[in-house]
Each structure stands twice: as structure tokens, then as C-alpha cells.
Design a protein around this motif. Structure first.
Motif, PDB file in Angstrom:
ATOM      1  N   SER A 103       0.829  -1.207   0.000  1.00  0.00           N
ATOM      2  CA  SER A 103       0.000   0.000   0.000  1.00  0.00           C
ATOM      3  C   SER A 103       0.862   1.256   0.000  1.00  0.00           C
ATOM      4  CB  SER A 103      -0.930   0.015   1.219  1.00  0.00           C
ATOM      5  OG  SER A 103      -1.842  -1.058   1.151  1.00  0.00           O
TER       6      SER A 103
ATOM      7  N   LEU B  21       1.768   5.095  -2.869  1.00  0.00           N
ATOM      8  CA  LEU B  21       1.507   6.499  -2.562  1.00  0.00           C
ATOM      9  C   LEU B  21       2.328   7.499  -3.377  1.00  0.00           C
ATOM     10  CD1 LEU B  21       0.823   6.264   1.261  1.00  0.00           C
ATOM     11  CD2 LEU B  21      -0.815   6.499  -0.615  1.00  0.00           C
TER      12      LEU B  21
ATOM     13  N   LEU C  23       0.722   8.284  -6.681  1.00  0.00           N
ATOM     14  CA  LEU C  23      -0.512   9.036  -6.475  1.00  0.00           C
ATOM     15  C   LEU C  23      -0.202  10.504  -6.176  1.00  0.00           C
ATOM     16  CD1 LEU C  23      -3.628   9.004  -6.037  1.00  0.00           C
ATOM     17  CD2 LEU C  23      -3.161   8.579  -3.629  1.00  0.00           C
TER      18      LEU C  23
ATOM     19  N   VAL D  98      -6.985   4.223  -4.111  1.00  0.00           N
ATOM     20  CA  VAL D  98      -5.867   4.920  -4.755  1.00  0.00           C
ATOM     21  C   VAL D  98      -6.112   5.023  -6.263  1.00  0.00           C
ATOM     22  CG1 VAL D  98      -3.413   4.712  -5.378  1.00  0.00           C
ATOM     23  CG2 VAL D  98      -4.140   4.335  -3.010  1.00  0.00           C
TER      24      VAL D  98
END
Lengths: 87, 87
Positions: free
Chosen positions: A16, A20, A23, A72
């Protein structure tokens, strides 16, 4: 021996976190030219199947990490729609 | 009701296919400036934990799709090492 839920939580947290930066980059730079709409849709469908799989198998780490990944990629999809070049 | 292995295979196939365009793009264009080494390492560690989780839970779809993802990201790592700008 390590508990299997702990294993799943570590796995989910690492994969996960690794999503990020992309994103953040897309949101900040408003640049979506490297995003393929088709692949985003294929990926989101695949992640939805993983969530389904997680529910059938009753495995919380799989459900949580794939729900997070869907979130996401939904944001990336939103950015794609907002920022794509109109030609 | 759909068989849970079939569900896992569909999920794994979709998420695996969705990784290929980025891989092809990086290999073709020899451009790795959008790749973060740290995130690649975090991702590969996370995927390795998923494989471990898959073995503990004895779930072949999880093992196979994460082994495939590790392969893809190892190739990206190789490209990163080969093509990064020496400054």
C-alpha cells in the motif's frame, strides 16, 4: 512462527505504501499522460475480484489492502478524467 | 456460486495484465526517471511477504500473482540500474 494475519498486515502495508508516491506525483503535477485508462480499468476490476476473493476466503488483510488499492486507483481515475488533454 | 480458485485466478490475471504496459514502456523507452528506487524496494518486499502469506495460507492464486509481480518489478529494478542517469 509468525502469525499469518501479522504477515498479511505487513504485506498489505508495504504494497500500500509503495503506491503512494505515484498518487502524490499525479495529484501534485496534474500530469496523467503516463496513465493508461484501459489499464486503470483492468486494474480496478482485478482489485475488485481480489476483494471478492478476500470476502469468500474471509481474509481481512486481502480485503483491506485491495480496498485501499481501489481507492488509490479511483483517485488516479478521477485525476485522469480531470487532467487529460482534450484534443 | 463461483469457485474461489477461479475467482483468485481471474483477479490475479487482471492485476497481472495491468502491470505489463508500464513494463513494456520502460523497457522500450529506456526511461526510468519516473521510477523511485526506494518504492520499488518497498514494493518488492511487500510482494515477497504476500508470497510468504500465500504459502502459509496455501493459496495458489496469491502465490502465483505475487511471484509474477515480483518478476515484473525485478525487471523494472534491472532497467533502473541500467538506465538511470549517472550524475
Amino acid at each position: 512462527m509468525i502469525n499469518e494475519s501479522v504477515l498479511g498486515i505487513i504485506a498489505g502495508a508495504l504494497t500500500s505504501v509503495s503506491m503512494l508516491p505515484q498518487l502524490i506525483k499525479v495529484v501534485k503535477e496534474k500530469n496523467v499522460e503516463d496513465i493508461s485508462l484501459l489499464m486503470l480499468l483492468v486494474l480496478i476490476s482485478g482489485l475488485a475480484f481480489w476483494v471478492w476473493y478476500g470476502f469468500v476466503k474471509d481474509e481481512l488483510p486481502i480485503i483491506l489492502s485491495n480496498v485501499f488499492a481501489i481507492l488509490v486507483n479511483m483517485i488516479l481515475l478521477g485525476c485522469y478524467i480531470l487532467y487529460r488533454k482534450k484534443s
